[in-house]
Write an enzyme that holds these catalytic residues in place. Structure first.
Site, PDB file in Angstrom:
ATOM      1  N   GLU A   1       0.827  -1.203   0.000  1.00 62.90           N
ATOM      2  CA  GLU A   1       0.000   0.000   0.000  1.00 62.90           C
ATOM      3  C   GLU A   1       0.866   1.259   0.000  1.00 62.90           C
ATOM      4  OE1 GLU A   1      -2.263   0.505   3.642  1.00 62.90           O
ATOM      5  OE2 GLU A   1      -3.837   1.530   2.528  1.00 62.90           O
TER       6      GLU A   1
ATOM      7  N   GLU B   1     -12.043   1.591   5.038  1.00 64.89           N
ATOM      8  CA  GLU B   1     -11.081   1.722   6.137  1.00 64.89           C
ATOM      9  C   GLU B   1     -11.107   3.181   6.542  1.00 64.89           C
ATOM     10  OE1 GLU B   1      -6.491   0.399   6.762  1.00 64.89           O
ATOM     11  OE2 GLU B   1      -6.860   2.143   5.485  1.00 64.89           O
TER      12      GLU B   1
HETATM   13  C1  LER Z   1      -3.477   0.931   6.394  1.00 64.10           C
HETATM   14  O1  LER Z   1      -4.251   0.318   5.398  1.00 64.10           O
HETATM   15  C2  LER Z   1      -3.308   2.373   6.109  1.00 64.10           C
HETATM   16  O2  LER Z   1      -3.966   2.917   5.267  1.00 64.10           O
HETATM   17  C3  LER Z   1      -2.308   3.132   6.860  1.00 64.10           C
HETATM   18  O3  LER Z   1      -2.707   4.459   7.029  1.00 64.10           O
HETATM   19  C4  LER Z   1      -1.848   2.506   8.137  1.00 64.10           C
HETATM   20  O4  LER Z   1      -1.278   3.444   8.971  1.00 64.10           O
HETATM   21 MN    MN Z   2      -5.303   1.776   3.923  1.00 65.12          MN
END
Ligand code: LER
Ligand code: MN
Length: 273
Positions: free
Chosen positions: A152, A246
């Site tokens: 990510e 999220e």
């Molecule tokens: C986790 O998926 C994320 O987006 C981060 O900001 C974790 O700190």
């Molecule tokens: Mn994330």
């Protein structure tokens, strides 16, 4: 468009894990709200009764599209780029220990903050070399059981290693594994990408997972991101995976999750997808 939402199996400091702990109650809430899946944030698979977790997830008719590993960093400080080789080794072994869990659910393993930050006294190029080695080793361990790894890109205030999709795509070239791709997160993209839509297009079939939060990291619809445009672009790439919420539990997890699904389903209808 399949929707999931993040649930941490343990209490965690990470603010944007929408639901935390109390597995049975939260899985029931997630199903009742109409989500198709649940993204599980697991600090250490050894701390979880996996048979019981799988039973509960299946009982609630949920799919697990991805397993988050970031709490190994957030709660324990493990990372692929720590100057201490024993910490790097522990981080690699920890991520590899998520592979059988992901295989159970046919899920991807997320590499978020467990990649680390460039610590004082460490050269950026050195950290990148450690990162590439770790990702090669984890991808190789995941490949025989058909598991994919999704790194990510994370905004500059949380890490100095891989902030945007272009850097992620360069990393994919260096790692050179076909089961290694990216997780794009709209919250980070809003901070780092020159154009969110263009970066989604460029990442294309290397988008292995997708996180949604609005510009303020509240539920989609609570900020100023154009979800119509960005989700249309995502679906136009041929993406068949989950769009996973999220975001911060604002005003509380259940209300945020309800507002998110109402909003995202309305966007979906407007797009005719
Ligand atoms: C986790 O998926 C994320 O987006 C981060 O900001 C974790 O700190
Ligand atoms: Mn994330």
């Amino acid at each position: 468009m399949k929707l999931s939402i993040v649930l941490s199996t343990q209490p965690a400091q990470f603010q944007a894990a929408t639901f935390k702990g109390d597995l049975e109650t939260n899985l029931a809430r997630i199903t009742a709200l109409g989500y198709d899946g649940v993204e599980l944030a697991i600090r250490d698979p050894k701390l979880v009764n996996l048979d019981e977790l799988e039973r509960l997830v299946r009982q609630h008719n949920l799919i697990v599209p991805a397993i988050g590993t970031g709490q190994a960093w957030g709660e324990e400080g493990l990372s692929f780029t720590d100057p201490d080789p024993s910490v790097r080794r522990a981080a690699v072994e920890r991520v590899k220990s998520h592979v059988p869990v992901a295989a159970r659910f046919n899920a991807a393993v997320i590499v978020g903050l467990v990649r680390g930050i460039v610590k004082a006294g460490v050269d950026h190029a050195q950290a990148m070399d450690w990162l590439v080695d770790a990702l090669r080793e984890c991808s190789a361990a995941a490949r025989p059981v058909g598991v994919r790894l999704a790194l990510e890109p994370i905004n500059r205030y949380e890490t100095t290693l891989i902030n945007n999709a272009a850097q992620g795509l360069e990393l994919i070239e260096r790692v050179g594994a076909d089961n290694f791709g990216l997780l794009l997160d709209t919250f980070h993209m809003n901070i780092e990408e020159p154009s969110i839509e263009e970066s989604i297009r460029r990442t294309g079939d290397r988008i292995f997972h997708f996180h949604v939060a609005d510009s303020n990291r509240w539920y989609p619809g609570a900020g100023h991101l154009n979800f119509g445009a960005l989700l249309q672009t995502l679906l136009d790439t041929g993406y068949k995976g989950f769009v996973s919420g999220e975001f911060m539990p604002v005003p509380d997890a259940a209300t945020g999750a309800r507002k998110a699904i109402e909003y995202l389903r309305a966007v979906q209808v407007a797009l005719g997808r």
